[in-house]
Scaffold this active site. Sequence first.
Site, mmCIF file in Angstrom:
data_model
loop_
_atom_site.group_PDB
_atom_site.id
_atom_site.type_symbol
_atom_site.label_atom_id
_atom_site.label_comp_id
_atom_site.label_asym_id
_atom_site.label_seq_id
_atom_site.Cartn_x
_atom_site.Cartn_y
_atom_site.Cartn_z
ATOM 1 N N ASP A 173 1.098 -1.287 -0.003
ATOM 2 C CA ASP A 173 0.009 -0.168 -0.108
ATOM 3 C C ASP A 173 0.939 1.157 -0.044
ATOM 4 O O ASP A 173 1.698 1.344 0.659
ATOM 5 C CB ASP A 173 -0.881 -0.179 1.237
ATOM 6 C CG ASP A 173 -1.834 1.114 1.140
ATOM 7 O OD1 ASP A 173 -3.256 0.763 1.329
ATOM 8 O OD2 ASP A 173 -1.586 2.267 1.139
ATOM 9 N N ASP A 214 -3.889 2.528 -5.011
ATOM 10 C CA ASP A 214 -2.417 2.371 -4.554
ATOM 11 C C ASP A 214 -2.349 1.092 -3.773
ATOM 12 O O ASP A 214 -1.229 1.167 -3.095
ATOM 13 C CB ASP A 214 -2.255 3.456 -3.676
ATOM 14 C CG ASP A 214 -2.886 3.354 -2.344
ATOM 15 O OD1 ASP A 214 -3.838 2.923 -2.155
ATOM 16 O OD2 ASP A 214 -2.291 3.924 -1.396
ATOM 17 N N GLU A 215 -3.072 -0.004 -4.002
ATOM 18 C CA GLU A 215 -2.694 -1.000 -3.131
ATOM 19 C C GLU A 215 -2.871 -2.270 -4.096
ATOM 20 O O GLU A 215 -3.725 -2.367 -5.000
ATOM 21 C CB GLU A 215 -3.720 -1.246 -1.998
ATOM 22 C CG GLU A 215 -4.928 -1.338 -1.865
ATOM 23 C CD GLU A 215 -5.841 -1.584 -0.884
ATOM 24 O OE1 GLU A 215 -5.467 -2.160 0.143
ATOM 25 O OE2 GLU A 215 -6.696 -0.931 -0.866
#
Length: 374
Positions: free
Chosen positions: A12, A118-119
């Site tokens: 993340d 974003d992960e």
Amino acid sequence: MNNNSRIVLHLDMDAFFAAIEERDKPWLKEKPIVVGADPKDGVGRGVVSTANYKAREYGIHSAQPISIAWRLSEEAHRKGNPRAIFITPSSDRYSITSREIMDYLRTKGTTVEQASIDEAYIELPGTSDKGQGNLWEEAEKMAREIKKEIWDKQKLTCSIGIGPNKFIAKVASDFKKPDGLTVVTPENVLDFLAPLSIKVIPGIGPKAQEKFSKLNIQTIQDLRSLSEVELTEFFGKWGIAMWEKARGIDDAPLVTEYTRKSIGEQITFEKDTLDAPFLVQQLQKLALSVGKYAQDQNIAFKTVSLTVRFFDFETKSRAKTLSHYTDEATMIEKIALQLLLPFFDARENPKKKPIRLLGVRIEKLLTAQRDKML
Ligand code: TTP
Ligand code: MG
């Protein structure tokens, strides 16, 4: 050690939008940064998208009303700290960076699930002649490599968790942030979870927390005192999942195809309005942005929906479903406009109420398999 255990890595990015701003604008270096709606000296509407870790020290966080973030920044300033710098999101740069990172991760593992902008999860092959012990060391080495590569190429930091399933990996990546690396091997799972807040279990939100708090249950260790039957009585079918999560059990496989159900964006206006040219222009902007995101991700859709919230918070959603999937971004605008027009007259808005918010969303998505690389 259990020889059949899986090894899952969860990555993340740290303060993602704010970190990109800090990277791209040298004058922001080491300053408290808030990415979100324009605060308009405290009277702005809308929310915080994210804040960097310096701004979080002021109590500012994602989804907070931007007016409150502004107040917290002013308060910090009165105590001698620098004011936070407020930045309007530029989603193009964020999605480009996201794509570059995800494409890089797909070169590191055959099974990669992008879980949000974003992960991502990466599953490593779980068995080897070298034995499990070695595999966990290899996984840690790989995580260090990934962190270094993302830093070298993007000048951004991320946090990574490694565990025997998705749940543990995700909790582990959040355990030490920013720039963290946490490895939880199968024999450490129970001890790792025990002192953590029950909040880390997906599905335990403020309501469930309140229920548990009446039973004096705060940590996962506390939660283990309830049986499967008791938990099922309290939470229905969620109960079993909670019982399992409290013991670190999670069988969910990685979803390697992008399986989001919908993609949407919305905007809250400075002033409630029924000004047609303005609303049409705002709707076009939203449609364009949703369309671009879908195109970036190779996503086709069948349904376009429009949400209208009036000044008094009455909210109406209207949708149209096509007979075929399409990836034509212009269709989003066309349909959204068709759906908006009745809001200018008696069909949807007999009292001519001004509008506070517009949202555009595409649903019934069809996604290209993007995991075929390498
Ligand atoms: P997160 O990973 O939840 O947050 P983050 O990367 O900013 O910070 P952390 O270090 O805690 O991971 O979300 C990723 C991005 O998604 C975030 O940078 C901005 C966006 N976002 C929103 O726009 N609104 C939200 O409410 C949240 C939670 C995130
Ligand atoms: Mg993040």
